[in-house]
Design a protein around this motif. Sequence first.
Motif, PDB file in Angstrom:
ATOM      1  N   PHE A 143       0.857  -1.191   0.000  1.00 20.14           N
ATOM      2  CA  PHE A 143       0.000   0.000   0.000  1.00 20.14           C
ATOM      3  C   PHE A 143       0.892   1.239   0.000  1.00 20.14           C
ATOM      4  O   PHE A 143       1.797   1.370   0.825  1.00 20.14           O
ATOM      5  CB  PHE A 143      -0.905   0.011   1.234  1.00 20.14           C
ATOM      6  CG  PHE A 143      -1.861   1.168   1.267  1.00 20.14           C
ATOM      7  CD1 PHE A 143      -3.054   1.119   0.569  1.00 20.14           C
ATOM      8  CD2 PHE A 143      -1.555   2.324   1.981  1.00 20.14           C
ATOM      9  CE1 PHE A 143      -3.948   2.177   0.584  1.00 20.14           C
ATOM     10  CE2 PHE A 143      -2.438   3.398   2.001  1.00 20.14           C
ATOM     11  CZ  PHE A 143      -3.632   3.322   1.297  1.00 20.14           C
ATOM     12  N   VAL A 144       0.626   2.143  -0.958  1.00 16.67           N
ATOM     13  CA  VAL A 144       1.453   3.349  -1.126  1.00 16.67           C
ATOM     14  C   VAL A 144       0.662   4.592  -0.742  1.00 16.67           C
ATOM     15  O   VAL A 144      -0.518   4.727  -1.110  1.00 16.67           O
ATOM     16  CB  VAL A 144       1.944   3.466  -2.592  1.00 16.67           C
ATOM     17  CG1 VAL A 144       2.615   4.813  -2.825  1.00 16.67           C
ATOM     18  CG2 VAL A 144       2.910   2.340  -2.897  1.00 16.67           C
ATOM     19  N   ARG A 145       1.315   5.504  -0.036  1.00 13.33           N
ATOM     20  CA  ARG A 145       0.695   6.766   0.374  1.00 13.33           C
ATOM     21  C   ARG A 145       1.219   7.925  -0.486  1.00 13.33           C
ATOM     22  O   ARG A 145       2.278   7.805  -1.123  1.00 13.33           O
ATOM     23  CB  ARG A 145       0.990   7.048   1.850  1.00 13.33           C
ATOM     24  CG  ARG A 145       0.295   6.075   2.807  1.00 13.33           C
ATOM     25  CD  ARG A 145       0.519   6.466   4.257  1.00 13.33           C
ATOM     26  NE  ARG A 145      -0.230   5.599   5.154  1.00 13.33           N
ATOM     27  CZ  ARG A 145      -1.491   5.801   5.491  1.00 13.33           C
ATOM     28  NH1 ARG A 145      -2.133   6.842   4.990  1.00 13.33           N
ATOM     29  NH2 ARG A 145      -2.108   4.986   6.315  1.00 13.33           N
ATOM     30  N   PRO A 146       0.506   9.059  -0.476  1.00 13.15           N
ATOM     31  CA  PRO A 146       0.906  10.196  -1.319  1.00 13.15           C
ATOM     32  C   PRO A 146       2.314  10.698  -1.036  1.00 13.15           C
ATOM     33  O   PRO A 146       3.068  11.019  -1.960  1.00 13.15           O
ATOM     34  CB  PRO A 146      -0.140  11.271  -0.988  1.00 13.15           C
ATOM     35  CG  PRO A 146      -1.319  10.518  -0.483  1.00 13.15           C
ATOM     36  CD  PRO A 146      -0.781   9.321   0.219  1.00 13.15           C
ATOM     37  N   GLU A 147       2.696  10.757   0.259  1.00 11.54           N
ATOM     38  CA  GLU A 147       4.023  11.282   0.585  1.00 11.54           C
ATOM     39  C   GLU A 147       5.142  10.402   0.018  1.00 11.54           C
ATOM     40  O   GLU A 147       6.218  10.898  -0.337  1.00 11.54           O
ATOM     41  CB  GLU A 147       4.188  11.438   2.104  1.00 11.54           C
ATOM     42  CG  GLU A 147       3.920  10.178   2.911  1.00 11.54           C
ATOM     43  CD  GLU A 147       2.474  10.060   3.361  1.00 11.54           C
ATOM     44  OE1 GLU A 147       2.225   9.348   4.350  1.00 11.54           O
ATOM     45  OE2 GLU A 147       1.603  10.682   2.719  1.00 11.54           O
TER      46      GLU A 147
END
Length: 510
Positions: free
Chosen positions: A238-242
Motif C-alpha cells: 500500500f502506497v501513500r501520497p508522501e
Amino acid sequence: MVREFELPDVGEGLAEAEIVSWLVSVGDAVTEDQPVAEVETDKAVVEVPSPVNGTVKEILAEEGEMVPVGNVIITFATEEDETASEESGDTESDESEAESAISAVSEVGDEDEDAEAGGTAAKGGRVFASPSARRLARELDVDIAAVEGSGPGGRVSDADVRAHAASDDEEEAVESAVEPATAKVGEDDEEEPAPTGDVARAGRDQTLAAPATRRLAEEESVNLDDVPTDETRDGEAFVRPEQVREFAETQRAAQAADTEAVQAGQEAGAVSTTPEQVDQRETREPYTGIRRTIGEQMETSKYTAPHVTHHDEVDVTKLVETRARLKEEAEARGQKLSYMPFVLKAVVAGLREYPVLNSQLDEEADEIVTKHYYNIGVAAATDAGLMVPVVDAVDQKGLLQLSEEMNELVAAARDRSIAREDMQGGTFSITNFGAIGGEYATPIINYPETAILGLGAIKEKPRVVDGEVVPRHVLTLSLSIDHRVIDGAEAAAFTNTVKEHLQNPELLLL
C-alpha cells in the motif's frame, strides 16, 4: 431491509459515468434528495441525490471509477429498519454492522484518517463545496472535510482549498526539518529493520493506493509499482501520497544529475546518451468523459459537413467607445458588460436577413430546416475542453439581460455544474479565440448547426479614414459554414450585415 441504489441515467442516453467524489461516508445519516455523490457525465458534473431517509450502509464504487448505468453504487439502511433493529435488541447484528462500516471506510482509501475523524463528513454533516473546489482538493491531495469554508453557509471555495493546502505544506516543512534531529537522537536506542520481501521491493506486480494517490502518481509520471513501501493492506503493498512525492523527487534529482553529466560529457567531446536520460518524456491521461465527447462531436462535424471559412475584419472603434460609456452604468446595476452581447445582437440581425445560416440539414428527410428562433451558443474554454452553453431567445432580450445569462452559463460550464439542457437547442454558435490573443482561425461547426462565427482579438491597427492614416480598433471575423447548405456569397453577405451593426452600434437599437 437494505435499500440498494443504482446509478441512474443522469444524462440523455447515458451508458456510464465516473464517480467524481462521494459526499457521504459509511454510517452517515442522510435525508431524501440529499446529494450523496458527484458523477461526471459526458457533459458536466452532476450531483446524485439519496432516494430515501436512512443511513449509509455500504459504498460500492470508488472515486474515479467508471460505473455502468444500473449498477448498484451505494446501499442504505432505512430509518424504519433501524427502529426495528432497536426494538429487537439484536446487539450481535449491531456489532456486525459497526464492523462492516469500519471495514468499508478503510476500503474507501482515505489517506488522512485523522482528518476524516475530525471532518464534517465524519460527523454526519455534509461538506458544501463547488465541484471545482472538490476537484482541486483531489489534485492537491487535500481532505475536503478538513477545509474551513469562507463562503455563505460555510461553502468551501477554490481559495479555501489552496489556503488549506498551503498550511499543510508549511506543517510538512516543519516536520521534515525536525525529523532528522529526532532520528539522530533515537538511532542509538533502536535501529528500524529494513523492509523485506515483495512488499518493500520495487517493480511489484500489484500495488494498492487510494484514487487520489493514483492521480498524483499519474501527474508525477510515477509507476506505483516502483514506489518503495513497507505498508500493506490485505496482504498487498500500500502506497501513500508522501511516498509518491518522495520517489518523484528522487527520480527528478537523479535525472537532473544525469543531465549535468551528459552536458559535462558533451563539453568534453562525448556525445553518447543512455535510456535513463530520455525517460519520462511522455505522459498519458485517459481519453474519456467530456474530453472524449468533445472529440467525437468535432470528428462528426468535420467529416460530415464540408467546411469553408470566410475571413474578414471590421472597424469597431465606435463599438469600443459605446461599450466604454455603458460599462459604468452596467457595473452600477451589478453587471459586467463585455463585447459579446453586442456581437450576439449583431449576429441575430445577420440571421434575420440570411436565415439559411440559422438552419440544419435533416439528412434522413433530405430537407433544410430553417429556424425562426435565435438560440446562440457561446463557446467557453474549460479545464475539460471547449463547451458551448446556449443563450435562448437572444432576439427578445436586452444587452444587460444577455450579459447576465451568458456570464452565469459560462461560469456553470467552467465549474462543471451546468445542466445538460443548457447546452442543447442551439441554432448558431460563436467562439471567441481572441480572448487569448488570436486573430484568425477556422472554427469547426457545432454540428448539426450549419455555421459558426469566430471572433479574433480587438487590436489597434492603422486605417485610412478621410484620406489620412489613423489608428482604429479592428476586430477580425472567421465564419465557418456547411457548404452543403450555405454558399460562399451568402456567407459573405451575412458577415457584411454583422459588420455593419458592429461598426454602427446604434443600429442594434432598431
